[in-house]
Design an enzyme around this catalytic site. Structure first.
Site, PDB file in Angstrom:
ATOM      1  CD  GLU A   1       6.285  11.039  12.380  1.00 11.35           C
ATOM      2  OE1 GLU A   1       7.301  11.220  13.074  1.00 11.35           O
ATOM      3  OE2 GLU A   1       6.234  10.159  11.500  1.00 11.35           O
TER       4      GLU A   1
ATOM      5  CG  ASP B   1       4.835   6.237  11.397  1.00 12.49           C
ATOM      6  OD1 ASP B   1       5.218   7.016  12.277  1.00 12.49           O
ATOM      7  OD2 ASP B   1       5.516   5.283  10.975  1.00 12.49           O
TER       8      ASP B   1
HETATM    9  C1  GLC Z   1       7.699   7.582  13.191  1.00  9.60           C
HETATM   10  C2  GLC Z   1       7.478   7.283  14.655  1.00  9.60           C
HETATM   11  C3  GLC Z   1       8.725   6.752  15.254  1.00  9.60           C
HETATM   12  C4  GLC Z   1       9.112   5.518  14.515  1.00  9.60           C
HETATM   13  C5  GLC Z   1       9.194   5.781  13.011  1.00  9.60           C
HETATM   14  C6  GLC Z   1       9.254   4.508  12.255  1.00  9.60           C
HETATM   15  O1  GLC Z   1       8.642   8.558  12.998  1.00  9.60           O
HETATM   16  O2  GLC Z   1       7.068   8.448  15.314  1.00  9.60           O
HETATM   17  O3  GLC Z   1       8.566   6.479  16.618  1.00  9.60           O
HETATM   18  O4  GLC Z   1      10.354   5.087  14.980  1.00  9.60           O
HETATM   19  O5  GLC Z   1       8.062   6.437  12.532  1.00  9.60           O
HETATM   20  O6  GLC Z   1       7.980   3.910  12.206  1.00  9.60           O
HETATM   21  C1  GLC Z   2      12.902  10.133  11.499  1.00  8.07           C
HETATM   22  C2  GLC Z   2      11.579  10.536  11.024  1.00  8.07           C
HETATM   23  C3  GLC Z   2      10.797  11.190  12.096  1.00  8.07           C
HETATM   24  C4  GLC Z   2      10.828  10.396  13.375  1.00  8.07           C
HETATM   25  C5  GLC Z   2      12.183   9.936  13.740  1.00  8.07           C
HETATM   26  C6  GLC Z   2      12.085   8.907  14.818  1.00  8.07           C
HETATM   27  O1  GLC Z   2      13.661  11.257  11.717  1.00  8.07           O
HETATM   28  O2  GLC Z   2      11.670  11.460   9.981  1.00  8.07           O
HETATM   29  O3  GLC Z   2       9.520  11.268  11.632  1.00  8.07           O
HETATM   30  O4  GLC Z   2      10.365  11.211  14.407  1.00  8.07           O
HETATM   31  O5  GLC Z   2      12.819   9.363  12.653  1.00  8.07           O
HETATM   32  O6  GLC Z   2      13.081   9.130  15.731  1.00  8.07           O
END
Ligand code: GLC
Ligand code: GLC
Length: 671
Positions: free
Chosen positions: A361, A319
């Site tokens: 991600e 993540d």
């Molecule tokens: C990732 C997750 C998102 C979350 C963020 C913080 O981007 O997909 O849902 O808010 O990490 O953990």
């Molecule tokens: C940020 C992170 C992304 C996630 C998002 C959550 O943009 O980079 O990974 O999807 O927050 O909304």
């Protein structure tokens, strides 16, 4: 520090120094599991040099480097001793067939445990449904212990080893993983390793003032450093808190020493009380960023990671990878240290859980997304660019940006794969490159504003019913929430239009899924999309969710609606059947395995064309992104030698004049 080091030689020397110490410390376990010790010793000989090199590059300046290295090796060995026999067998199978995920049989799905099935036990009863759909990969959204109140949909983790009690227990998770594996489905889970919740034991002990635990986070005594860092940082959740830091009330802190009252001799009494410090919180104020400059943090997280692997998790979604390494004076995103760190975790899994794969991600600029993808780092990665540009093509009815991206940014190392998706639990960010857009004469920022207006349902003639997410009034940035069906026009068509528009919306849903099924890589369905679920506006009445529009596309599964999936006159049935047909297309034709893809220039701005290649097979794909009929010229058909080929999918044939006339939003495959 000035001696030239021959790291591979030093690595083996280090290993030879450490192994005898491990053999003493772990003597009992080695005795009961001699075979296991032999296996991990062989893997150490093979992979420790790489781990050493990476760990050295991160932590060699620490005076206690060697202590942490030994600690890490001990953790790896202990985790391996705890690895169950069936998972050790899986390790071996996967080492023999490391590219198993490239098969055209592979199909992913993702859901929340509670929203889809109440709890883990309920989820077990859905395994037949997953099989009906054809899933071989199931990502369960974070199921870990979390704060009762706001917890970012579970992305605030209070314990990596405990399931959130209403969902079940870790034993149930391990059982589920086995059931899934028996059904041919690999379990995927998150490693939320950038931050913990403020209720994690590490955070609680930091708050209580314990220095070892404060050093696990970025905690500063005043605003000096936070201000210095923030000069270069982007705000990730600006609606929630400005900047990246949150005040922290430290308990039991010694605030001052006051002299003893006169006449009681010399000396001072400590005064304890509360003091405000600042803790780094990239996302929400209750998500504390971990400080990987401290090797203890790496070691503890490696233990959590291997613990999850030992429960039967086969793929870890890493993540928020972009944020895990920080450096003053930079934007603290995508730094080289982030890559070194993930590669070091990768070396850890090679030694102690080789069946485990990583999926990154990184929802960032496409130049940065690819840097996380390699066999040594993350073997899999979300493809946020394809996702965003599919929606862009539906809005503009043009495929120029999409074609350009597929032509220039799609190719990967053949030992890695994209995870292609159209929706997930998060918002849509328009992460295409401004330079790419400029090459086509498009101003990236203006175009993003258009897309936001379009998908918020404000642009004239839009079919979409989406919602803004984290609109930043300072910068004008905005992202989009909404389910696939609502963004593709189904909500508006059902509520405000009629059957013709409903049909077009269903075709849009099918079209973008058709691309992810066939373009190369692993398709990932956001469960609920396969029956066309619409936005759920009830989040607005929920005190913990009302500020986060992403909950519009996180509705509880509607099992009544699911029962209609086999009824072809219902909307659910129509969406489901078309997706099932696309899944069959993928699974029946090995040409859709792997990721080899070439663009077919169609000479029609509305029609995307590509060829898939695998083991000497070739299939040609055409996708019409407009709501009107579109031709592919006889010349293009001829150049691609399609006249004698069979049609694997779609309803349009090559006509007598040699041209292919595609119906509105049609998808056709020849092979
Ligand atoms: C990732 C997750 C998102 C979350 C963020 C913080 O981007 O997909 O849902 O808010 O990490 O953990
Ligand atoms: C940020 C992170 C992304 C996630 C998002 C959550 O943009 O980079 O990974 O999807 O927050 O909304």
């Amino acid at each position: 520090m000035t001696l030239p080091l021959f790291l591979d030689r030093e690595a083996l020397r280090t290993l030879n120094r450490l192994l005898p110490r491990l053999e003493i410390n772990l003597a009992e376990r080695i005795e009961t599991d001699a075979e296991g010790w032999k296996t991990i010793s062989i893997r150490l000989q093979r992979h420790f040099p790489l781990l050493f090199r990476l760990y050295y590059s991160l932590y060699s300046s620490r005076y206690d480097f060697f202590f942490h290295l030994e600690d890490l090796l001990t953790s790896l060995a202990c985790a391996w001793f705890q690895r169950p026999a069936d998972l050790r067998a899986l390790d071996q199978a996967r080492e023999e067939n490391p590219l198993w995920f490239q098969s055209n049989q592979v199909l992913g799905g993702v859901c929340y445990v509670d929203l889809f099935a109440g709890n883990l036990e309920g989820l077990r009863s859905k395994v037949p449904y997953f099989q009906e759909l054809g899933l071989t990969y199931l990502h369960l959204m974070p199921f870990f212990k979390r704060p009762e109140g706001e917890n970012d949909g579970g992305y605030a983790v209070s314990s990596y080893r405990e399931v959130h009690p209403p969902l079940g227990t870790m034993d149930q998770l391990a059982l589920l993983a086995r059931d899934l594996r028996a059904a041919g489905i690999s379990l995927v889970a998150d490693l939320v390793f950038n931050h913990t919740s403020d209720e994690h034991i590490w955070a609680l002990r930091a708050r209580a003032g314990e220095p070892d635990f404060q050093e696990m986070y970025y905690i500063f005594p005043d605003r000096t450093m936070p201000d210095a860092y923030e000069r270069h940082l982007r705000e990730i959740f600006p609606e929630e808190h400005p900047g990246a830091f949150t005040p922290l009330l430290e308990e039991n802190h010694i605030t001052a020493f006051s002299p003893l009252p006169k006449g009681e001799g010399l000396g001072e009494v400590p005064q304890s009380g509360m003091r405000v410090k600042w803790v780094w919180t990239t996302f929400h104020d209750y998500q504390w960023d971990l400080n990987y400059v401290n090797p203890a943090v790496f070691n503890r997280m490696a233990e959590e990671m291997l613990f999850l692997a030992n429960q039967g998790v086969e793929i870890l979604r890493l993540d928020a990878v972009a944020f895990i390494w920080k450096q003053l004076g930079t934007n603290c995103e995508n730094l080289p240290g982030a890559h070194t760190l993930i590669q070091a975790f990768n070396a850890v899994r090679r030694i102690a859980a080789p069946a485990l794969l990583f999926k990154s991600e990184a929802i960032v600029h496409p130049d940065e997304v690819v840097k996380y993808i390699s066999p040594q780092e993350c073997q899999l990665s979300y493809n946020p660019l394809l996702m965003a540009l599919l929606w862009n093509s539906l809005a503009t009815r043009k495929v120029r940006l999409l074609t350009q991206a597929l032509a220039t940014r799609f190719k990967l190392d053949p030992a890695t794969a994209w995870v292609n998706y159209v929706r997930c639990h998060d918002d849509i960010g328009w992460t295409f490159s401004n330079e790419d857009a400029a090459r086509l004469g498009v101003n990236g920022n203006d175009h993003r504003s258009f897309l936001n207006e379009f998908y918020r349902g404000r642009f004239p003639g839009t079919f979409a019913r989406g919602l803004p997410f984290q609109e930043n009034l300072k910068t004008g940035d905005c992202r989009i929430s909404g389910t696939c069906a609502s963004l593709a026009g189904l909500e508006k068509a059902l509520n405000e239009e009629g059957p013709q528009e409903v049909e077009l919306a269903i075709r849009r849903i099918a079209l973008i899924h058709a691309i992810i099924m066939t373009v190369g890589g692993i398709p990932l369905i956001y469960l609920g999309d396969e029956i066309g679920m619409l936005n759920d506006y009830s989040y607005r009445d929920h005190p913990q969710h009302k500020r986060d529009s992403r909950w519009a596309h996180r509705p509880p599964a509607d099992w009544d609606a699911y029962t209609r999936r086999d009824d072809p006159v219902t909307v659910e049935g129509r969406v489901f059947q078309r997706l099932k047909d696309l899944i069959s297309l993928r699974k029946e034709h090995p040409v859709f395995a792997g990721g080899e893809m070439e663009i077919i220039p169609t000479e029609n701005v509305h029609v995307l064309g590509y060829a898939r290649l695998h083991n000497g097979d070739r299939a040609a794909v055409f996708a019409n992104f407009s709501e009107s009929e579109q031709p592919v010229s006889a010349k293009v058909i001829e150049q691609n030698n399609l006249a004698g080929k069979s049609r694997l999918f779609g309803g349009s044939d090559i006509s007598a004049n040699g041209e292919l006339l595609l119906k509105p939003l049609e998808f056709v495959v020849f092979g």
